[in-house]
Write an enzyme that holds these catalytic residues in place. Structure first.
Site, PDB file in Angstrom:
ATOM      1  N   CYS C 414      15.744  -4.339   7.801  1.00  0.00           N
ATOM      2  CA  CYS C 414      15.980  -5.759   7.002  1.00  0.00           C
ATOM      3  C   CYS C 414      15.524  -6.739   7.969  1.00  0.00           C
ATOM      4  O   CYS C 414      14.840  -7.604   7.395  1.00  0.00           O
ATOM      5  CB  CYS C 414      17.008  -5.727   6.406  1.00  0.00           C
ATOM      6  SG  CYS C 414      18.371  -5.562   7.502  1.00  0.00           S
ATOM      7  N   HIS C 458      22.997  -7.097   6.422  1.00  0.00           N
ATOM      8  CA  HIS C 458      21.701  -7.073   5.755  1.00  0.00           C
ATOM      9  C   HIS C 458      21.124  -8.609   6.089  1.00  0.00           C
ATOM     10  O   HIS C 458      21.918  -9.615   6.394  1.00  0.00           O
ATOM     11  CB  HIS C 458      22.075  -7.055   4.391  1.00  0.00           C
ATOM     12  CG  HIS C 458      20.535  -6.561   3.719  1.00  0.00           C
ATOM     13  ND1 HIS C 458      19.794  -5.700   3.845  1.00  0.00           N
ATOM     14  CD2 HIS C 458      20.129  -6.987   2.304  1.00  0.00           C
ATOM     15  CE1 HIS C 458      18.742  -5.683   3.262  1.00  0.00           C
ATOM     16  NE2 HIS C 458      18.956  -6.643   2.210  1.00  0.00           N
ATOM     17  N   ASP C 474      14.462 -10.277  -1.748  1.00  0.00           N
ATOM     18  CA  ASP C 474      14.898  -9.207  -0.751  1.00  0.00           C
ATOM     19  C   ASP C 474      13.720  -8.409  -0.413  1.00  0.00           C
ATOM     20  O   ASP C 474      13.359  -7.582  -1.121  1.00  0.00           O
ATOM     21  CB  ASP C 474      16.076  -8.496  -1.323  1.00  0.00           C
ATOM     22  CG  ASP C 474      16.769  -7.774  -0.049  1.00  0.00           C
ATOM     23  OD1 ASP C 474      16.150  -7.381   1.002  1.00  0.00           O
ATOM     24  OD2 ASP C 474      17.719  -7.203  -0.321  1.00  0.00           O
TER      25      ASP C 474
END
Lengths: 316, 311, 660
Positions: C414, C458, C474
């Site tokens: 991520c 994250h 995202d």
């Protein structure tokens, strides 16, 4: 720290057994009464024998004196007996110009006061006071009675005419009161077949010296009375005082008497300590003349009163 | 029916239970040390605000308290039934037997009895059981050696506290004088006995009976005669009078101090007893008539032990 | 005064203590260097060998060994000093304590030293809680306490030292009985708000968690950790996992490789426009040592004592050093349409000569598409269409990290996607910033809460779209939608093969196992809540509920009273009468009478012992001898002179054996 009977006690028992056996040869079938009489003597108490004439009261007293080697005097109580006749009198001696004391029959180690209830209360009390105090005071002078000193008084059942039954307060001065009663069949037979009692009494050799008896009396008070037994004695006394049905409870003196009688009984058994059974054995004789039941209509025999007391009190 | 009676008996006994023996329990030095460590642990827990630290510290504090409770309970129900000692001679060890019983329903662990400077090994007493502990003391002086106050102690369960009960009994050991001295037994007064020697042999001819006199040895009593209700008599033997010596303190005035004299008398008593000679003991104000046998010896030695004020 | 005998330390007694101490030291094995534990083991073995094999101990009799011991003691100090740079710190102190206990064990001869060593054992045990206060540690510590107490019992009763079970049972009983006192003291003991003295520097061990800095590999390391970051329990309704973005530090500045937060701003937090469902929840946050706490994007109500920063983080004001629990409310559908020019300018910053290819690409997109949304769509499209792989173990990137990732390896986690996306946006003149935090969470049906672990860490992106304000994008979701929708476990099926600790969890995917794990976590949560994080605030809150003011004086008073009461009850309970009345002799005789009564011959209360014996003896001739003997003993013991107990003792045993 001796737990077992000490050799002294064993000795005492052997001797006492002999003494009792010897007395038993003359006074037949009255083993228990003889033992009680000895216990009474050992406990330094005085004995009252209450029974009809002719059952052997006098013989018993005589035997006791002989067997123990005690000096013996017999006083036949009559209504005209005076205190001086018992205690003794002071007589003016012309030679010396002084009064000298002539001791009466009470100055013996064993005094048999026969039919004590025939004398007047005044005479009775003279005897009882001397018994109590172990001394005689005449004209301001005090004369000590011999040691050991033991009075056996006999009394006919009080409902005979012309008698002065001992008052209750005086009865308390006797450690024990026993009855002899009629002999049983076999004893009667022995008696009838046997020789003259008086002869037999005369033949008795003393087994014990007065000094030895005195020592034994000393040792009686050393017989151990445990706390547990004191508890039992107290229960008995308390019960006689508290339980309904008993007219007058036992006095503290009665308690002490019970204790020393039980000690003497233990000594007769050669034991160094008192068991509840010892108390139970002497209790009827010790408390029989001190206890009265409420129910006077059915005058209970002393034995019955004592038995009732024993039955009702558990051994703690 | 039976059970009712039994219950009745028990019910009576509960009216006056015996006095409870007081158990004292106190932390000992280890207990205080543990408290100190716990204090430090608590401080650390506070400072670091460490909750498990708190928990552990408090748990151990609780254990500390409970250990004392357990210590108390361990000794509760322990009773001293009594103590006794057999007589000893000076110089020997007087061994006191102390009888301990556990009247509680659980066993008592890690007990030790101490009196004076003497302490026993650890022992335990099962529920309802009893134990005999032995404490020995050197008997240094003639007379009476009393048992010092007795303490039963236990560190159970963690040794951080000591539970104690005290007992003051009247136990004492008689301490006989040390039998010593070189003098031979005194000569007997009776020439016949002297001729016969001191030996009183069992097979000496039986010569008859005489009336019992206080002080005669029990061994000489004619028991058979007694059993036949012929009265108390003593056997007489052919030698005339039984061999007999008189042990007199005043005869020893010329030797040493009083203790030495008593030691000599003790020696004589032992010797005479071994030889089977009847002996009497005369301590001026105490007179023990002649006799022989274990009981007689004990009496004589007791008299010697208690003679006068012990030096 | 204490006439206690010197108690020999027998073999079993020494073994007790040695084993107990080894148990305690084992608890420290994870934190302590190997040589400390090894050294301790060696010292224990020496002592054991002495006890069993007669190997000499370092006493004065063995001069060389004695010198060796002192040399060892000095050596230990020296080594610890070198290793830890001092002996005052926590780890150093514990090392020292362990080894000194070992040495003390060697010279232990008396009861006094034994007790000292055992007490040091307790002390060593409590230091283990500085490292962990988890349930297993607590349970293990209880076992250690039992063992140490058992050792003390063994020492107090050397004769029974071998009765391991009995000693442990006794230790357990003591602990159980102590438990009520412990509970009362635990709840009522006044907790100070601050430490009494300054804690050593290493008082708290490093905690894992998000920092205010992100460089490649940073989050990946976190992802290796199964440790719990926090637990969140929703009170009524709960959002879907995909909606759960737990916001942490916002990163604005970059040097091309590392991302850091922007300049701290003291301006008030921007207004939040919210819509839809409001979620209320409470969070139990593990200590982070950071001055912020986590909340669901975006919060509408904050816990007391916290504030919302300009970049919408919840600031706690001071580092979270203890586990805390707080409640908050959030809307997952919320917008922030407020930003000043300075903020936007900062959100466009890029190192001038970094990521040339990415910048070129972004500029190309800008030329082709005028709208910001279009550029965003193109960037996400690229992640979706090109062969990008979401993985925890990407190939190493050489050269420019963003260019290398976007045009070379195409493998990343991520953080790679978030930073690459932000660079692309900024190059296209769209203000963008990286938001770090946690995403999702594992639902625990047993405790009805979500467990958010470190591996749920994250990074996502916020872009400024003029009329809509800051919008969350995202990019990871474009590559691995499962990561966001169902959590990281589903997104990375191969995770177990490579990640150590999580392996067991994932490889064994039985429902029962999972169930068990949930139950355990629920238990842990409660443990943390009720035991570990009980502090001054919770204490006073609890007292507030009862309407009491919880100042330390009131607490101390209450504590004293409660302890006294509990202590009294406890003592009374444990001393409850089990004693039979009557003295031993009378009791024994009563037992004797009872035995005879069962045979049908009860004693009349007024019947003397001798008369009774005669009567029963006649009735039971077989037992007559015994009856006579026992009665004789009884009569002597009870009525005889002297205080001797010999008869009483004989009586008791005779009655015990008596069977009419």
């Amino acid at each position: 720290m001796t737990i077992l009977s000490s050799p002294n006690l064993l000795n005492d028992k052997t001797i006492l057994d002999t003494v009792i056996a010897t007395a038993g040869e003359v006074v037949v079938g009255k083993q228990h009464e003889i033992k009680l009489a000895f216990a009474c003597l050992l406990a330094r108490g005085h004995l009252l024998i209450e029974d009809l004439p002719g059952v052997g009261k006098t013989t018993l007293a005589h035997v006791l004196a002989r067997v123990l080697g005690l000096s013996f005097q017999r006083v036949q109580f009559t209504s005209d007996l005076l205190p001086g006749d018992i205690l003794g009198v002071s007589v003016y001696e012309k030679d010396t110009g002084r009064f000298s004391f002539h001791p009466g029959p009470i100055f013996a180690q064993l005094v048999l006061a026969d039919e004590v209830n025939r004398a007047t209360p005044r005479t009775q009390s003279a005897l009882l006071e001397a018994m109590e105090e172990q001394q005689v005071t005449v004209e301001g002078r005090t004369h000590t009675l011999p040691v050991p000193f033991f009075v056996v008084a006999t009394q006919n059942p009080s409902h005979q005419i012309g008698t002065f039954p001992l008052p209750e307060s005086q009865l308390d001065r006797f450690l024990m009161r026993i009855e002899l009663g009629y002999p049983d069949v076999s004893a009667e037979r022995t008696l009838l077949k046997g020789r003259d009692r008086r002869e037999m009494v005369a033949e008795i050799e003393p087994i014990l010296q007065p000094k030895a008896l005195f020592e034994m009396q000393q040792r009686v008070s050393e017989i151990h009375v445990s706390d547990a037994l004191i508890d039992y004695l107290q229960e008995l006394l308390n019960h006689s005082r508290r339980a309904p049905g008993f007219l007058a409870g036992l006095s503290p003196r009665a308690g002490l008497s019970l204790r020393s009688a039980a000690q003497a009984w233990a000594m007769l058994a050669g034991r160094s300590h008192v068991l509840p059974e010892d108390v139970q054995a002497v209790l009827p004789a010790v408390v029989g003349h001190r206890l009265r039941v409420r129910d006077r209509a059915h005058e209970a025999a002393p034995e019955d009163i004592a038995a009732r007391l024993l039955r009702e009190v558990a051994i703690p | 029916m039976a059970s009712a009676t039994a219950a009745g008996v028990r019910g009576r006994a509960e009216v006056s239970p015996p006095p409870r023996i007081a158990v004292r329990v106190l932390p000992n030095r280890y207990g205080w040390l543990m408290l100190l460590v716990l204090g430090v642990m608590l401080l650390g827990s506070i400072n670091y605000n460490n909750n498990l630290g708190y928990a552990l510290t408090f748990l151990l504090m609780g254990v500390w308290v409970m250990a004392h409770v357990h210590g108390y309970r361990n000794l509760r129900g322990i009773e001293v039934l009594g103590a006794r000692a057999t007589p000893v001679f000076v110089g020997e060890e007087a061994v006191f037997e102390v009888f301990v019983c556990n009247s509680s329903a659980r066993a008592s662990h890690g007990l030790a009895i101490s009196a004076g400077m003497v302490t026993t090994d650890m022992f335990e007493v099962a529920a309802g059981d009893s134990h005999t502990a032995r404490l020995s003391f050197p008997a240094q002086r003639r007379g009476v050696l009393p048992l010092p106050p007795v303490t039963i102690a236990s560190g159970f369960p963690l040794a951080i506290g000591t539970a104690r009960i005290g007992w003051r009994g009247e136990a004492s050991a008689t301490v006989y004088p040390h039998p010593a001295g070189a003098l031979p037994l005194p000569e007997t007064d009776d020439p016949a006995a002297a001729a016969a020697g001191y030996a009183l042999s069992g097979d000496t001819d039986f010569a008859g009976l005489r009336a019992y006199r206080t002080g005669d040895s029990l061994r000489q009593i004619a028991w058979k005669a007694l059993a036949r209700e012929r009265g108390l008599h003593v056997k007489r033997f052919a030698g005339g009078v039984a061999a007999q010596v008189e042990l007199r303190l005043r005869d020893l005035r010329f030797i040493g101090d009083p203790e030495t004299q008593l030691s000599q008398l003790a020696r004589w008593v032992m010797d005479a007893e071994r030889a089977g000679i009847s002996y009497s003991l005369d301590l001026d104000h105490v007179l023990l008539p002649a006799g022989v046998g274990e009981a007689h010896r004990e009496f004589c030695l007791q008299a010697l032990a208690h003679y006068g004020p012990p030096s | 005064m204490t006439a206690t005998r010197r108690i020999e330390l027998t073999r079993p007694v020494v073994a007790w203590l040695a084993v107990s101490l080894l148990m305690v030291v084992l608890l420290h094995a994870r934190q302590q260097p190997l040589w400390v534990c090894g050294g301790f083991l060696a010292l224990v073995l020496w002592r054991i060998l002495h006890a069993w094999r007669g190997v000499p101990l370092p006493t004065r009799d063995h001069r060389m060994l004695w010198l060796l011991k002192h040399a060892l003691a000095i050596g230990i100090f020296w080594v610890v000093y070198r290793r830890f740079g001092g002996v005052i710190g926590r780890d150093a102190g514990i090392s020292l304590l362990i080894l000194l206990i070992g040495l003390k064990l060697l010279e232990m001869k008396s009861q006094r030293e034994f007790v000292l060593v055992a007490l040091l054992g307790f002390f060593l045990l409590v230091t283990a809680f500085f490292y962990s206060q988890s349930i297993p540690v607590a349970v293990y510590a209880l076992a250690c306490v039992a063992a140490l107490l058992g050792s003390m019992v063994a020492m107090a009763l050397p004769a029974r030292a071998r009765a391991v079970g009995a000693n442990l049972r006794l230790a357990g009983t003591l602990m159980l009985q102590a438990a009520p006192l412990m509970l009362i003291a635990f709840v009522l003991f006044p907790r100070p708000g601050s430490p009494l003295w300054t804690l050593p520097k290493d008082a708290r061990h490093a905690v894992s968690g998000l920092s205010e800095e992100m460089s490649p590999g940073e989050l990946t390391r976190l992802t290796m950790s199964d440790a719990v970051a926090f637990r969140a329990a929703f009170s009524t309704n709960r959002p879907s996992v995909a909606e759960m973005y737990w916001r942490g530090p916002v990163l604005v500045k970059t040097d091309g490789r590392t991302w850091t937060p922007g300049e701290p701003s003291d301006r008030p937090a921007p207004a939040i426009t919210a819509q839809g469902v409001r979620y209320s929840y409470s969070i139990t946050l593990e200590p982070t040592d950071r001055p912020w706490i986590y909340a669901l994007e975006h919060p509408s109500s904050l816990p007391r004592g916290t504030r919302l920063s300009r970049d919408l983080r919840v600031l706690s004001g001071r580092p979270i050093t203890d586990r805390i629990r707080y409640s908050a409310e959030s809307y997952t559908q919320a917008w922030v349409a407020e930003a000043d020019s300075e903020e936007l300018r900062a959100a466009l910053q890029l190192p001038p000569d970094a990521h040339p290819r990415a910048q070129a690409l972004a500029r190309q997109w800008r030329r082709e598409d005028r709208s910001d949304e279009g550029v965003v769509r193109r960037a996400l499209q690229r992640f979706r269409d090109e062969p990008f792989v979401y993985t925890l173990s990407p190939r190493e990137i050489h050269g420019d990290p963003v260019d290398g990732f976007l045009f070379g390896t195409r493998q990343g986690f991520c953080e790679h996607y978030a930073s690459a996306f932000t660079v692309l946006m900024r190059a296209a003149q769209i203000p963008a910033r990286i938001v770090t935090g946690y995403q999702g969470g594992e639902y625990n049906p047993v405790g009805d809460y979500y467990i958010v672990r470190q591996r749920d860490a994250h990074a996502w992106v916020e872009v400024w779209l003029g009329h809509r304000g800051w919008v969350r994008v995202d990019p990871t979701a474009a590559v691995a939608p499962a990561r966001v929708q169902r959590g990281i476990d589903q997104a990375l099926p191969g995770l177990g093969a490579t990640v150590g600790e999580a392996a067991a969890d994932l490889a064994v995917d039985f429902a029962a196992w999972r169930e068990l794990r949930y139950a355990y976590d629920a238990l842990n949560n409660r443990w943390n809540h009720w035991v570990i994080s009980y502090n001054a605030r919770r204490q006073s809150a609890m007292f507030d509920e009862f309407g009491l003011r919880a100042d330390w004086r009131a607490l101390a008073l209450l504590l004293g009273a409660a302890l006294l009461l509990a202590g009294t009850l406890l003592v009374a309970w444990s001393l409850r009468g089990r004693r039979v009345h009557g003295d031993a002799i009378a009791r024994a005789y009563r037992r004797f009478c009872t035995k005879l009564a069962r045979r049908g011959h009860p004693r009349a209360p007024h019947e003397g012992p001798m008369d009774y014996a005669r009567r029963v003896g006649a009735a039971l001739p077989a037992a007559a001898a015994d009856i006579a003997r026992i009665t004789g003993l009884y009569a002597r013991a009870r009525y005889g002179p002297g205080s001797s107990g010999a008869d009483a003792q004989a009586l008791r045993s005779a009655v015990r054996r008596f069977a009419p």
